[in-house]
Design a protein around this motif. Structure first.
Motif, mmCIF file in Angstrom:
data_model
loop_
_atom_site.group_PDB
_atom_site.id
_atom_site.type_symbol
_atom_site.label_atom_id
_atom_site.label_comp_id
_atom_site.label_asym_id
_atom_site.label_seq_id
_atom_site.Cartn_x
_atom_site.Cartn_y
_atom_site.Cartn_z
ATOM 1 N N ALA A 378 0.832 -1.207 0.000
ATOM 2 C CA ALA A 378 0.000 0.000 0.000
ATOM 3 C C ALA A 378 0.864 1.254 0.000
ATOM 4 N N LEU A 379 1.969 1.219 0.747
ATOM 5 C CA LEU A 379 2.869 2.378 0.796
ATOM 6 C C LEU A 379 3.584 2.566 -0.537
ATOM 7 N N LEU A 380 4.000 1.483 -1.167
ATOM 8 C CA LEU A 380 4.672 1.577 -2.462
ATOM 9 C C LEU A 380 3.743 2.169 -3.524
ATOM 10 N N THR A 381 2.488 1.730 -3.537
ATOM 11 C CA THR A 381 1.558 2.251 -4.540
ATOM 12 C C THR A 381 1.218 3.712 -4.263
ATOM 13 N N ALA A 382 1.113 4.086 -2.992
ATOM 14 C CA ALA A 382 0.877 5.499 -2.657
ATOM 15 C C ALA A 382 2.061 6.350 -3.088
ATOM 16 N N ARG A 383 3.267 5.852 -2.842
ATOM 17 C CA ARG A 383 4.469 6.599 -3.226
ATOM 18 C C ARG A 383 4.557 6.744 -4.751
ATOM 19 N N ASP A 384 4.270 5.665 -5.460
ATOM 20 C CA ASP A 384 4.311 5.725 -6.924
ATOM 21 C C ASP A 384 3.314 6.745 -7.458
ATOM 22 N N ARG A 385 2.127 6.740 -6.874
ATOM 23 C CA ARG A 385 1.090 7.662 -7.357
ATOM 24 C C ARG A 385 1.491 9.112 -7.089
ATOM 25 N N ALA A 386 2.024 9.367 -5.900
ATOM 26 C CA ALA A 386 2.435 10.730 -5.560
ATOM 27 C C ALA A 386 3.575 11.191 -6.460
ATOM 28 N N GLN A 387 4.522 10.314 -6.697
ATOM 29 C CA GLN A 387 5.655 10.689 -7.545
ATOM 30 C C GLN A 387 5.228 10.895 -8.997
ATOM 31 N N GLU A 388 4.291 10.082 -9.463
ATOM 32 C CA GLU A 388 3.785 10.276 -10.826
ATOM 33 C C GLU A 388 3.238 11.687 -10.997
ATOM 34 N N GLU A 389 2.515 12.152 -9.979
ATOM 35 C CA GLU A 389 1.902 13.472 -10.073
ATOM 36 C C GLU A 389 2.935 14.591 -9.868
ATOM 37 N N LEU A 390 3.772 14.439 -8.855
ATOM 38 C CA LEU A 390 4.722 15.503 -8.543
ATOM 39 C C LEU A 390 5.869 15.571 -9.546
ATOM 40 N N PHE A 391 6.321 14.420 -10.018
ATOM 41 C CA PHE A 391 7.446 14.408 -10.946
ATOM 42 C C PHE A 391 6.983 14.661 -12.376
ATOM 43 N N GLY A 392 5.689 14.426 -12.628
ATOM 44 C CA GLY A 392 5.155 14.655 -13.963
ATOM 45 C C GLY A 392 5.425 13.484 -14.880
ATOM 46 N N THR A 393 4.589 13.320 -15.886
ATOM 47 C CA THR A 393 4.767 12.256 -16.863
ATOM 48 C C THR A 393 5.035 12.896 -18.217
ATOM 49 N N PRO A 394 6.080 12.445 -18.874
ATOM 50 C CA PRO A 394 6.417 13.035 -20.159
ATOM 51 C C PRO A 394 5.405 12.688 -21.210
#
Length: 394
Positions: A378-394
């Motif tokens: 659950a923590l890994l998926t939350a982290r991935d989702r947050a990073q996807e949004e904050l880091f942006g997707t090309p």
């Protein structure tokens, strides 16, 4: 077609951030080496990411050279805070972490079956709020929840189930209402445990494998070519309903009694242990897991403990062989409280039996994450989702 300059910059930034996430703080020289970019390109992306508040200087490289030491850049961990929940029928465990996954606070609360839906939801939500406050998180960016039950692939919500308490389904909406700025999502517990095993556990070297969950509930999670497979209705892995020999009847659409669950679910394992005179240690949280653990600790050949483990392995092999015949995953990980308690001892017994009944090769491995797999997933998926949004997707 060549990428536009803006797209190229976005790709480079994303690559650098991923490297910083995976490797930890890096110097500009190390980023140049790992990305293959030119020195000016690395200098530009470091400047962009620093200005965006995503990375910062966190120290200096340890090697002494001529002139000043090289600066070490790392992700700004407190840019976002995350929460992960492991929701059980008897309670909730919560962890709060920073953006890089460092756990800042953890807590749990028991929730009894007679608590009532409203009070149970309030207990769980209040626990999240208290844990976030303890972690120093003013607000939560993302909340990931692991829970038993099926997830509707269209809505992303827990499907209604007569076997699960109503407060499970109400919890997601309540958290979203109390934490309106947070991104709240829920996933099946077995799926999250599989994702954790793939990233940090027994299946780190596998792109394709199945996690067989043996505990209070019985299920499976399927990872094919690195991707979690949920199925048309979200029900991939509902192996507890698999009709099998050796039960008193057939399962129904609403009850897995008579299916594979009747052979390997916690009540069946506890009953089997009692028949063999294997008792769990006093104070065991789970009668089934305690009995398996006791048998593993004292199972000389020919003993009642060994016969209990042999019979349990026979039963587990029925499900493993079915999975292998249908999916040919090459690897099956035994998780859940019973799988973890059996460890390598149970896995080895299942492995030897599988080699006899199946023409397809498959490793059988025990979980290496213990009881933290669901929370970790659950923590890994939350982290991935947050990073996807904050880091942006090309």
């Amino acid at each position: 077609m060549a990428a536009s300059p803006s797209t190229a910059r976005a790709l480079n930034d994303r690559l650098a951030l991923r490297l910083l996430q995976q490797e930890g703080p890096l110097t500009a020289g190390q980023l140049k080496q790992l990305t293959g970019l030119s020195r000016p390109s690395v200098a530009d992306l470091v400047e962009r990411l620093t200005a965006a508040g995503l990375i910062a200087v966190v120290g200096e490289a340890g090697e002494q050279r001529r002139g000043p030491n090289a600066k070490l850049y790392g992700i700004v961990a407190d840019r976002a805070h995350l929460a992960a929940l492991d929701v059980r029928t008897e309670g909730v465990t919560v962890v709060v972490s920073d953006l890089v996954g460092t756990v800042l606070a953890e807590a749990a609360v028991p929730i009894t079956g007679d608590a009532g839906t409203g009070p149970a939801v309030e207990q769980a939500v209040a626990l999240v709020e208290r844990t976030a406050k303890e972690a120093g998180a003013d607000r939560l960016h993302t909340v990931g929840i692991g829970a038993p039950g099926l997830i509707d692939p269209a809505s992303g919500e827990l499907r209604d189930s007569i076997s699960l308490p109503e407060w499970h389904r109400r919890l997601v909406a309540a958290l979203q209402e109390r934490l309106p700025e947070a991104r709240v999502s829920v996933e099946n517990e077995t799926n999250l445990a599989a994702l954790a095993e793939q990233r940090d556990g027994a299946a780190r070297d596998r792109d394709t494998f199945v996690l067989l969950w043996l505990g209070h509930g019985t299920g499976a999670a399927v990872i094919l070519d690195g991707t979690l497979r949920r199925g048309a209705s979200g029900g991939t892995g509902e192996i507890g309903f698999l009709p099998v020999p050796g039960t008193r009847g057939m399962p129904s659409a609403t009850d897995c009694e008579g299916g594979f669950h009747s052979l390997v679910g916690a009540p069946a394992v506890a009953e089997l242990a009692a028949r063999h005179g294997v008792a769990p240690p006093a104070g065991s949280a789970s009668e089934a897991a305690g009995a398996v653990r006791a048998a593993v600790a004292a199972a000389p050949p020919g003993s009642a403990h060994a016969r209990f483990l042999d019979t349990l392995a026979d039963r587990v092999t029925v499900g493993v062989a079915s999975v292998v015949a249908l999916l040919d995953p090459g690897c099956v990980v035994l998780g859940g409280e019973v799988g973890r308690a059996g460890g390598e001892t149970l896995a080895a017994r299942v492995r030897s039996r599988l080699a006899v009944v199946s023409p397809l090769p498959a490793e059988v491995r025990p979980s290496t994450l213990g009881g933290t797999a669901v929370l970790r997933g659950a923590l890994l998926t939350a982290r991935d989702r947050a990073q996807e949004e904050l880091f942006g997707t090309p």
